[in-house]
Motif scaffolding. Structure first.
Motif, PDB file in Angstrom:
ATOM      1  N   MET A 186      14.897 -30.189   9.583  1.00  0.00           N
ATOM      2  CA  MET A 186      13.737 -29.883   8.554  1.00  0.00           C
ATOM      3  C   MET A 186      13.417 -30.982   7.784  1.00  0.00           C
ATOM      4  O   MET A 186      14.366 -31.895   7.469  1.00  0.00           O
ATOM      5  CB  MET A 186      14.400 -28.976   7.620  1.00  0.00           C
ATOM      6  CG  MET A 186      13.266 -28.079   6.994  1.00  0.00           C
ATOM      7  SD  MET A 186      13.988 -27.217   5.551  1.00  0.00           S
ATOM      8  CE  MET A 186      14.560 -25.850   6.423  1.00  0.00           C
ATOM      9  N   HIS A 187      12.016 -31.242   7.898  1.00  0.00           N
ATOM     10  CA  HIS A 187      11.460 -32.467   7.154  1.00  0.00           C
ATOM     11  C   HIS A 187      10.512 -32.013   6.060  1.00  0.00           C
ATOM     12  O   HIS A 187      10.001 -30.958   6.141  1.00  0.00           O
ATOM     13  CB  HIS A 187      10.905 -33.190   8.125  1.00  0.00           C
ATOM     14  CG  HIS A 187       9.738 -34.097   7.707  1.00  0.00           C
ATOM     15  ND1 HIS A 187       8.526 -34.026   7.476  1.00  0.00           N
ATOM     16  CD2 HIS A 187       9.921 -35.228   7.446  1.00  0.00           C
ATOM     17  CE1 HIS A 187       7.748 -35.068   7.080  1.00  0.00           C
ATOM     18  NE2 HIS A 187       8.785 -36.087   6.878  1.00  0.00           N
ATOM     19  N   THR A 188      10.394 -32.905   4.798  1.00  0.00           N
ATOM     20  CA  THR A 188       9.312 -32.721   4.026  1.00  0.00           C
ATOM     21  C   THR A 188       8.919 -34.065   3.580  1.00  0.00           C
ATOM     22  O   THR A 188       9.671 -35.122   3.528  1.00  0.00           O
ATOM     23  CB  THR A 188       9.327 -31.752   2.887  1.00  0.00           C
ATOM     24  OG1 THR A 188       8.565 -31.191   2.370  1.00  0.00           O
ATOM     25  CG2 THR A 188      10.299 -32.590   1.693  1.00  0.00           C
ATOM     26  N   MET A 189       7.867 -34.196   3.153  1.00  0.00           N
ATOM     27  CA  MET A 189       7.341 -35.431   2.271  1.00  0.00           C
ATOM     28  C   MET A 189       6.137 -34.966   1.693  1.00  0.00           C
ATOM     29  O   MET A 189       5.003 -34.826   2.384  1.00  0.00           O
ATOM     30  CB  MET A 189       6.922 -36.560   3.320  1.00  0.00           C
ATOM     31  CG  MET A 189       6.231 -37.858   2.888  1.00  0.00           C
ATOM     32  SD  MET A 189       6.301 -39.160   3.695  1.00  0.00           S
ATOM     33  CE  MET A 189       5.338 -40.383   2.968  1.00  0.00           C
ATOM     34  N   VAL A 190       6.085 -34.882   0.461  1.00  0.00           N
ATOM     35  CA  VAL A 190       4.552 -34.616  -0.222  1.00  0.00           C
ATOM     36  C   VAL A 190       4.496 -35.467  -1.343  1.00  0.00           C
ATOM     37  O   VAL A 190       3.462 -35.355  -2.241  1.00  0.00           O
ATOM     38  CB  VAL A 190       4.693 -33.272  -0.986  1.00  0.00           C
ATOM     39  CG1 VAL A 190       4.684 -32.225   0.115  1.00  0.00           C
ATOM     40  CG2 VAL A 190       6.207 -33.009  -1.761  1.00  0.00           C
ATOM     41  N   GLU A 272      12.606 -41.589   6.171  1.00  0.00           N
ATOM     42  CA  GLU A 272      11.511 -42.093   6.976  1.00  0.00           C
ATOM     43  C   GLU A 272      10.587 -43.102   5.894  1.00  0.00           C
ATOM     44  O   GLU A 272       9.437 -42.859   5.956  1.00  0.00           O
ATOM     45  CB  GLU A 272      10.824 -41.293   7.885  1.00  0.00           C
ATOM     46  CG  GLU A 272      10.235 -40.219   7.170  1.00  0.00           C
ATOM     47  CD  GLU A 272       9.334 -39.196   7.992  1.00  0.00           C
ATOM     48  OE1 GLU A 272       9.809 -39.120   9.389  1.00  0.00           O
ATOM     49  OE2 GLU A 272       8.429 -38.367   7.673  1.00  0.00           O
ATOM     50  N   CYS A 273      11.465 -43.995   5.386  1.00  0.00           N
ATOM     51  CA  CYS A 273      10.487 -44.940   4.612  1.00  0.00           C
ATOM     52  C   CYS A 273       9.799 -46.093   5.235  1.00  0.00           C
ATOM     53  O   CYS A 273      10.286 -46.648   6.313  1.00  0.00           O
ATOM     54  CB  CYS A 273      11.532 -45.602   3.279  1.00  0.00           C
ATOM     55  SG  CYS A 273      12.173 -44.175   2.189  1.00  0.00           S
ATOM     56  N   GLY A 274       8.586 -46.538   4.589  1.00  0.00           N
ATOM     57  CA  GLY A 274       8.243 -47.632   5.218  1.00  0.00           C
ATOM     58  C   GLY A 274       7.944 -48.548   3.909  1.00  0.00           C
ATOM     59  O   GLY A 274       8.828 -49.708   4.161  1.00  0.00           O
ATOM     60  N   ARG A 275       7.350 -48.301   2.985  1.00  0.00           N
ATOM     61  CA  ARG A 275       6.967 -49.242   1.765  1.00  0.00           C
ATOM     62  C   ARG A 275       8.007 -49.769   1.234  1.00  0.00           C
ATOM     63  O   ARG A 275       8.098 -51.033   1.129  1.00  0.00           O
ATOM     64  CB  ARG A 275       6.197 -48.418   0.932  1.00  0.00           C
ATOM     65  CG  ARG A 275       5.488 -49.259  -0.470  1.00  0.00           C
ATOM     66  CD  ARG A 275       4.881 -48.152  -1.526  1.00  0.00           C
ATOM     67  NE  ARG A 275       4.264 -46.928  -0.630  1.00  0.00           N
ATOM     68  CZ  ARG A 275       2.733 -47.173  -0.334  1.00  0.00           C
ATOM     69  NH1 ARG A 275       2.129 -48.317  -0.634  1.00  0.00           N
ATOM     70  NH2 ARG A 275       2.261 -46.009   0.303  1.00  0.00           N
ATOM     71  N   VAL A 276       9.064 -49.044   0.996  1.00  0.00           N
ATOM     72  CA  VAL A 276      10.204 -49.630   0.155  1.00  0.00           C
ATOM     73  C   VAL A 276      11.000 -50.717   0.987  1.00  0.00           C
ATOM     74  O   VAL A 276      11.836 -51.312   0.340  1.00  0.00           O
ATOM     75  CB  VAL A 276      11.046 -48.733  -0.478  1.00  0.00           C
ATOM     76  CG1 VAL A 276      11.905 -47.919   0.757  1.00  0.00           C
ATOM     77  CG2 VAL A 276      11.850 -49.149  -1.796  1.00  0.00           C
TER      78      VAL A 276
HETATM   79  C1  LIG Z   1       3.182 -42.836   5.856  1.00  0.00           C
HETATM   80  C2  LIG Z   1       4.290 -41.947   5.956  1.00  0.00           C
HETATM   81  C3  LIG Z   1       5.794 -42.621   5.896  1.00  0.00           C
HETATM   82  C4  LIG Z   1       6.108 -43.340   5.175  1.00  0.00           C
HETATM   83  O1  LIG Z   1       5.515 -43.474   3.960  1.00  0.00           O
HETATM   84  P1  LIG Z   1       5.790 -44.846   2.910  1.00  0.00           P
HETATM   85  O2  LIG Z   1       5.164 -44.691   1.593  1.00  0.00           O
HETATM   86  O3  LIG Z   1       5.608 -46.080   3.498  1.00  0.00           O
HETATM   87  O4  LIG Z   1       7.321 -44.761   2.558  1.00  0.00           O
HETATM   88  C5  LIG Z   1       6.786 -41.560   6.349  1.00  0.00           C
HETATM   89  N1  LIG Z   1       6.500 -40.530   6.989  1.00  0.00           N
HETATM   90  C6  LIG Z   1       5.308 -39.772   7.183  1.00  0.00           C
HETATM   91  C7  LIG Z   1       5.426 -38.738   7.719  1.00  0.00           C
HETATM   92  C8  LIG Z   1       4.204 -40.609   6.874  1.00  0.00           C
HETATM   93  O5  LIG Z   1       3.021 -40.134   6.975  1.00  0.00           O
END
Ligand SMILES: *Cc1c(COP(=O)(O)O)cnc(C)c1O
Length: 425
Positions: A186-190, A272-276
């Motif tokens: 299960m995933h979320t990102m808001v 699943e971080c990118g920015r940090v």
């Molecule tokens: C853009 C994105 C990320 C990474 O976001 P950051 O702000 O770089 O941490 C991770 N997961 C999903 C689904 C995204 O769209």
């Protein structure tokens, strides 16, 4: 003057510029690696922890190779991103495929390499089955929508295009269970660029509770929870970075009081971080080309929004250092602009800086994520080189600058010769 540290001196940049003319992005290998190790250490006690680096933040295979060495997986959302991950040898469950509005070719590739597939909609179950077949493990992206009072989730998830509603989640996992799937995520990102660690702890709690509920109701077992990306970085010099220890500690507490306490089998926790991961360790180096005094004072750079579009599209703050003038008072107010025929092509508006002269070198900070990768070719602008400042002080070009032939590569000038403008009119 509030300042931000730099991993190089003006002399070093002048030396680099002899070989690689401005503008260019330069990434600090040592700092990226130290940061990756810090994250790994902080989350070491979180069950099954793994970070899948969001490739879109910095899609350069040299950087991906460094992160792979630290045990990171990759978060992909397009075919080229999947291929990029493969190029550095990452396939299978080292890949999280978190896409949306996904074409079937991408699902097919994700299936072929055995990636975790994170579905953005309930209708994608049939779509995936039809074109690629169902994989052994499936994840859904949850959109919490308008949350109940007292919830500290920020933003308006109900306005976001991503994910399934709560009801659809129950329905979706039921459908998958009935089709014989036995492994679930299960995933979320808001949120994006969030600096409040409580936000991520709260997200974890919400997902843990939902996992308990769905596990019970459908009699299924979850294998992982993916808390998404979105951890922010201090773009402003007076902001503090998020503490990985605080997030990890809070996630662990929730895990113990919800997952362990309810007797659920072990659950892996993913990010699943990118920015940090890379954001603070990249710098756009650019030289002042013109100075212009009209109704305001303008500094015209040899770069533009095509090299860094965050200030232009979001009004985002990126700190600027004038190399060699770090100790001078920032008492001159400037708009720092690029060369696009677009008035929002500005790296900074009304920014107080030391007095600037033509030829000065400006460092635009925090371009290590969503910087070069957001670039574009509008107005015939070409994307810059990317350089890596290695741990031993040497510099490697990890992407050459675009040339005019790259810009013309999709045009057929031979066909133009035979093109008759008088046909049919
Ligand atoms: C853009 C994105 C990320 C990474 O976001 P950051 O702000 O770089 O941490 C991770 N997961 C999903 C689904 C995204 O769209």
């Amino acid at each position: 003057m509030v300042s931000k540290d730099l991993p190089f001196t003006k002399e070093k940049i002048l030396e680099i510029m002899k070989k690689y003319p401005t503008p260019f992005h330069i990434y600090d290998e040592k700092a990226i690696m130290e940061n990756a190790r810090k994250m790994k250490a902080a989350f070491g006690k979180v069950p099954g922890f793994k970070e899948f680096f969001a490739i879109k933040a910095l899609p350069n295979p040299f950087i991906l190779k460094l992160l792979k060495k630290e045990g990171f997986g990759m978060d992909c959302s397009s075919l080229p991103e999947l291929i990029l991950a493969e190029k550095v040898g990452l396939i299978g469950e080292d890949i999280m495929f978190s896409s949306n509005d996904t074409p079937f070719e991408e699902f097919i590739r994700a299936r072929e390499i055995g990636a975790y597939i994170n579905l953005d909609d309930i209708s994608h179950v049939d779509y995936l089955e039809k074109y690629a077949g169902l994989p052994k493990v499936i994840c859904f992206r949850y959109n919490p929508g308008p949350l109940k009072g007292g919830n500290i989730l920020i933003g308006k998830p109900e306005e976001a295009k991503y994910g399934l509603t709560r009801d659809q989640l129950f329905e979706g996992y039921r459908i998958l269970r009935d089709r014989g799937i036995m492994r679930f995520g299960m995933h979320t990102m808001v949120a994006s660029n969030e600096l409040d660690s409580d936000y991520f702890i709260e997200t974890a709690r919400i997902l843990f509770e939902l996992i308990v509920e769905i596990s019970k109701e459908l009699d299924i077992t979850f294998e992982f929870v993916n808390l998404g990306g979105g951890i922010g970085i201090p773009y402003l010099p007076n902001q503090d970075p998020v503490s990985f220890e605080t997030i990890a500690g809070g996630v662990n507490e929730s895990y113990a009081s919800i997952i362990t306490a309810k007797g659920l089998p072990p659950l892996k926790v993913f990010l699943e971080c990118g920015r940090v991961i890379t954001g603070p360790y990249g710098y756009l180096i650019s030289q002042v080309r013109h100075i212009k005094h009209t109704y305001k004072d303008y500094v015209g750079m040899d770069s533009c929004m095509a090299n860094l579009m965050r200030p232009g599209i979001y009004g985002a703050y990126h700190h600027i250092t004038v190399l060699g003038k770090e100790k001078e008072d920032a008492i001159h107010k400037y708009d720092v602009t690029g060369s696009l025929c677009e008035n929002n092509d500005k790296f900074a508006v009304d920014r107080l800086l030391p007095e600037i002269k033509i030829g000065d070198i400006l460092v635009i900070h925090d371009t290590g994520a969503h910087g070069h990768s957001m670039g574009f070719n509008y107005n015939g602008k070409l994307r810059s080189a990317e350089l890596l400042l290695r741990g031993d002080g040497s510099v490697v070009q990890i992407r050459r600058p675009e040339i005019i032939d790259d810009y013309f590569a999709t045009l057929d000038f031979e066909a133009l010769k035979d093109f008759n403008v008088d046909v049919g009119l």
